[in-house]
Design a protein around this motif. Sequence first.
Motif, PDB file in Angstrom:
ATOM      1  N   ILE A   1       5.653   6.891   9.610  1.00 11.74           N
ATOM      2  CA  ILE A   1       5.388   5.844   8.613  1.00 11.74           C
ATOM      3  C   ILE A   1       6.478   5.843   7.544  1.00 11.74           C
ATOM      4  CG2 ILE A   1       3.833   5.216   6.712  1.00 11.74           C
ATOM      5  CD1 ILE A   1       1.485   6.162   8.547  1.00 11.74           C
TER       6      ILE A   1
ATOM      7  N   GLN B   1      -4.701  -0.124   3.385  1.00 13.21           N
ATOM      8  CA  GLN B   1      -3.848  -1.267   3.729  1.00 13.21           C
ATOM      9  C   GLN B   1      -4.593  -2.587   3.591  1.00 13.21           C
ATOM     10  OE1 GLN B   1      -3.514  -2.003   8.292  1.00 13.21           O
ATOM     11  NE2 GLN B   1      -3.876   0.164   8.058  1.00 13.21           N
TER      12      GLN B   1
ATOM     13  N   ASP C   1       2.602  10.467   9.537  1.00 12.45           N
ATOM     14  CA  ASP C   1       3.181  10.247   8.207  1.00 12.45           C
ATOM     15  C   ASP C   1       4.706  10.229   8.262  1.00 12.45           C
ATOM     16  OD1 ASP C   1       0.679  10.069   7.076  1.00 12.45           O
ATOM     17  OD2 ASP C   1       0.613  12.165   6.426  1.00 12.45           O
TER      18      ASP C   1
ATOM     19  N   VAL D   1       0.825  -1.220   0.000  1.00 10.26           N
ATOM     20  CA  VAL D   1       0.000   0.000   0.000  1.00 10.26           C
ATOM     21  C   VAL D   1       0.862   1.275   0.000  1.00 10.26           C
ATOM     22  CG1 VAL D   1      -0.156   0.017   2.535  1.00 10.26           C
ATOM     23  CG2 VAL D   1      -1.932   1.125   1.182  1.00 10.26           C
ATOM     24  N   ASN D   2       0.350   2.322  -0.644  1.00 17.77           N
ATOM     25  CA  ASN D   2       0.945   3.651  -0.531  1.00 17.77           C
ATOM     26  C   ASN D   2       0.985   3.988   0.967  1.00 17.77           C
ATOM     27  OD1 ASN D   2       1.192   6.419  -0.161  1.00 17.77           O
ATOM     28  ND2 ASN D   2      -0.347   6.987  -1.666  1.00 17.77           N
ATOM     29  N   PRO D   3       2.173   4.193   1.539  1.00 20.14           N
ATOM     30  CA  PRO D   3       2.241   4.344   3.003  1.00 20.14           C
ATOM     31  C   PRO D   3       1.506   5.575   3.545  1.00 20.14           C
ATOM     32  CG  PRO D   3       4.380   4.750   1.995  1.00 20.14           C
ATOM     33  CD  PRO D   3       3.495   4.225   0.909  1.00 20.14           C
ATOM     34  N   LEU D   4       1.223   6.533   2.670  1.00 19.59           N
ATOM     35  CA  LEU D   4       0.520   7.728   3.161  1.00 19.59           C
ATOM     36  C   LEU D   4      -0.996   7.556   3.155  1.00 19.59           C
ATOM     37  CD1 LEU D   4       2.665  10.615   1.627  1.00 19.59           C
ATOM     38  CD2 LEU D   4       2.748   9.631   3.916  1.00 19.59           C
TER      39      LEU D   4
ATOM     40  N   PRO E   1      -2.862   4.723   4.713  1.00 17.34           N
ATOM     41  CA  PRO E   1      -2.994   3.425   5.393  1.00 17.34           C
ATOM     42  C   PRO E   1      -4.417   2.880   5.379  1.00 17.34           C
ATOM     43  CG  PRO E   1      -2.352   5.164   6.940  1.00 17.34           C
ATOM     44  CD  PRO E   1      -2.342   5.771   5.584  1.00 17.34           C
TER      45      PRO E   1
ATOM     46  N   GLN F   1      -6.480  -3.785  11.944  1.00 14.74           N
ATOM     47  CA  GLN F   1      -7.559  -3.336  11.074  1.00 14.74           C
ATOM     48  C   GLN F   1      -8.426  -4.537  10.681  1.00 14.74           C
ATOM     49  OE1 GLN F   1      -7.235  -2.626   6.900  1.00 14.74           O
ATOM     50  NE2 GLN F   1      -8.133  -0.595   7.014  1.00 14.74           N
TER      51      GLN F   1
ATOM     52  N   LYS G   1      -1.244  13.835   0.711  1.00 12.06           N
ATOM     53  CA  LYS G   1      -1.044  12.381   0.689  1.00 12.06           C
ATOM     54  C   LYS G   1      -0.374  11.970  -0.618  1.00 12.06           C
ATOM     55  CE  LYS G   1      -2.969  11.666   4.634  1.00 12.06           C
ATOM     56  NZ  LYS G   1      -2.135  11.273   5.755  1.00 12.06           N
TER      57      LYS G   1
ATOM     58  N   GLN H   1       8.944   2.813   7.003  1.00 18.07           N
ATOM     59  CA  GLN H   1       8.567   1.968   5.861  1.00 18.07           C
ATOM     60  C   GLN H   1       9.363   2.279   4.598  1.00 18.07           C
ATOM     61  OE1 GLN H   1       4.467   1.111   5.078  1.00 18.07           O
ATOM     62  NE2 GLN H   1       3.865   1.380   7.182  1.00 18.07           N
TER      63      GLN H   1
ATOM     64  N   PHE I   1       2.316  10.559  -2.200  1.00 15.15           N
ATOM     65  CA  PHE I   1       3.535   9.774  -2.020  1.00 15.15           C
ATOM     66  C   PHE I   1       4.374   9.742  -3.299  1.00 15.15           C
ATOM     67  CE2 PHE I   1       5.701   5.544  -1.639  1.00 15.15           C
ATOM     68  CZ  PHE I   1       6.626   5.970  -0.698  1.00 15.15           C
TER      69      PHE I   1
ATOM     70  N   TRP J   1      -0.009  -0.032  13.168  1.00 15.41           N
ATOM     71  CA  TRP J   1       0.208  -0.718  11.879  1.00 15.41           C
ATOM     72  C   TRP J   1       1.667  -0.540  11.441  1.00 15.41           C
ATOM     73  CZ3 TRP J   1       0.592   2.351   7.141  1.00 15.41           C
ATOM     74  CH2 TRP J   1       0.723   1.581   5.994  1.00 15.41           C
TER      75      TRP J   1
ATOM     76  N   LYS K   1       2.197   1.676  -3.656  1.00  9.77           N
ATOM     77  CA  LYS K   1       3.314   2.573  -3.960  1.00  9.77           C
ATOM     78  C   LYS K   1       3.867   2.247  -5.350  1.00  9.77           C
ATOM     79  CE  LYS K   1       6.025  -0.385  -0.924  1.00  9.77           C
ATOM     80  NZ  LYS K   1       6.480  -0.484   0.445  1.00  9.77           N
ATOM     81  N   ARG K   2       4.670   3.178  -5.862  1.00  8.97           N
ATOM     82  CA  ARG K   2       5.253   2.987  -7.184  1.00  8.97           C
ATOM     83  C   ARG K   2       6.172   1.757  -7.180  1.00  8.97           C
ATOM     84  NH1 ARG K   2       8.489   8.083  -8.824  1.00  8.97           N
ATOM     85  NH2 ARG K   2       6.449   9.057  -8.739  1.00  8.97           N
TER      86      ARG K   2
ATOM     87  N   GLU L   1       8.320  10.150  -3.617  1.00  9.54           N
ATOM     88  CA  GLU L   1       9.189   9.192  -4.312  1.00  9.54           C
ATOM     89  C   GLU L   1      10.052   9.897  -5.370  1.00  9.54           C
ATOM     90  OE1 GLU L   1       5.930   6.485  -5.380  1.00  9.54           O
ATOM     91  OE2 GLU L   1       7.097   4.866  -4.486  1.00  9.54           O
TER      92      GLU L   1
END
Lengths: 253, 329
Positions: B130, A189, B127, A181-184, A186, B237, B84, B134, B86, B164, A223-224, B90
């Motif tokens: 995370i 998820q 964030d 999953v894109n970590p931003l 969640p 979750q 958000k 991660q 990402f 998580w 994510k990419r 990246e």
Amino acid sequence: MIYIGGKQAGKEAVLGKLPDDRIQNITAEIMADSTQTYSFRSMDELKFELSVRSAIVKASKDLNGNNFSFAVFRRSRCNPAFWNREPDGGFRLKSGVKPNEAIKNIYDQSRLYATECSTAIVIVFYKALADVLPGPLFDALFPNTYLMNWQSLDPDLGLRTLHEPEKYMPGNCRYFKNPDVNPLTPEWQGENAIDFGDGLYYGHGMGIRNAEQIIHALNQNRKRNADKSAYLMDSSTRLNFSRLYTAYARYQP
Amino acid sequence: MGEPNQISRLDELRIKEGVAGLRDNVQKLSTSNPTQAARLLNDPELRFATLYLLENQLIQSEVYKHLNIRNKNALKLIRLLRKKDFSQVEDLLPGYRQAVQSCLKWMLESGYSDDGLDDEFDEILDDCAILAVQVFHDESVVTLLVELIFNRNRQKRYIYDLIWTFFEIHNPKNLLLIVERLRSSNPRDVKLAMKLLAFIPIMKDAGSVNRNRLYMECVSWIKENAEYLEYTGETFQQANSPIPYNVSYESKYLHKAKKDNEAFKKDSLEGDQANAVDAFLRLNEKAKEVLSDYSNVLYEKDQKAWKEWIKSPLDEQIKIASRRRGRYV
């Protein structure tokens, strides 16, 4: 195999005693055809479990069909006439409010509510029970209802996750995991989803879809260069029907 | 790093005069002396919360061009995290990986003491944590992550994205940080720790075991099994009592550390071990548990004896293990 009162019950005999309800019939067939033993103290107990399972599927469809929105816990919202929104984003039953009326209000005034998928599934379970159990019994069983995620449940629901169940039943909750999953985000998820028993699932924010469609939607939120696809986990979460039936059978208005 | 009690002038101003006072003073100084305003903002001791509260006025101000890299990066990251986005984070990584990582770490470490400032600020801290663990696999922030989880839990605030993240690190040794909370005097700490550690066998008896013994048994179980735990992917979750780690019995039996759920590649095992693991995998779970426990104990005690034992026929191994451990299969 189905055992009732210690004796094996034939599939046709069981099906002949059930109402014309597709989910109840599918579930009874799965139990009867399984090599695993499903034991009930009485036919009434079996009927109770089947009717709750059917009510779970109906409550899922009803929630999907109304204006109940998706929101992450930080932006969750509820009807303040029935619930207090807590700092963690959960909804706590207001003092003096009847639990069954508060649960039903989520369906009646759905546009006032928004939350995440795990809370939606908890709401579905409660609504199914509110539909099957007499109001006073529901209120007595769940006097301090707190709607958040799986962590704040009333022990009387007896929710249990089976890690490698032999059979999957309509009315159980399955989980689609999205490891990359894109970590931003969640909230993507994974997706909790009610199993309809016919290849379809209800997941809040997703709607009613088959497994492939849910996996596709989760994969859009990775994510990419992600190399792991979302997937349906083997585990399955179910109510403790036996415990609930005991309370139901003992109830005297 | 400065002295623990050292505080920047702007942070001092924020604490004394509140957010409005801070903004007002910085606004005046930015107009009269932008270089001096930037100097105060570039203070190494500045806390992230102060920069966050000044974001809007700094972006449009003459001061912006005088800000140091840390502050400019932080202001950019705030915008990306708020969206958000990402993919844009990246995009920065190939050229600015180190700068992004150290900026996130500064935001988290200096922002930690102001957790609870407002919902958006808290979400940005989440964030940062995370991404730090991660994306950058920066385990130096794990202690702080655990502090955040337990502090927020005491205030009944939202903790599940952080939990998580904690488990997504896939490092069972970090569980020891949670185990420490079993000794807390705060009942909410203990309750949360018990919930997070519920998959450890001794926790089944938590109601009848005193907390000191619970603590000792958990530490001992984690130390014994950490190398052999595999991450299952189960989260809070998904279930009310998830099992995030399972003991890999074959890994423990062969005394080979398990790397993130990878099955043993047979060609990486010596001939005897490959045959042993084949036979082992056909055993029932109880037998696997007894054999792997005994294998681990014997290896720690006498490696020469272990090498002999592991080469003996499986029936023989089971007999010895059952007798020595007092557990029959």
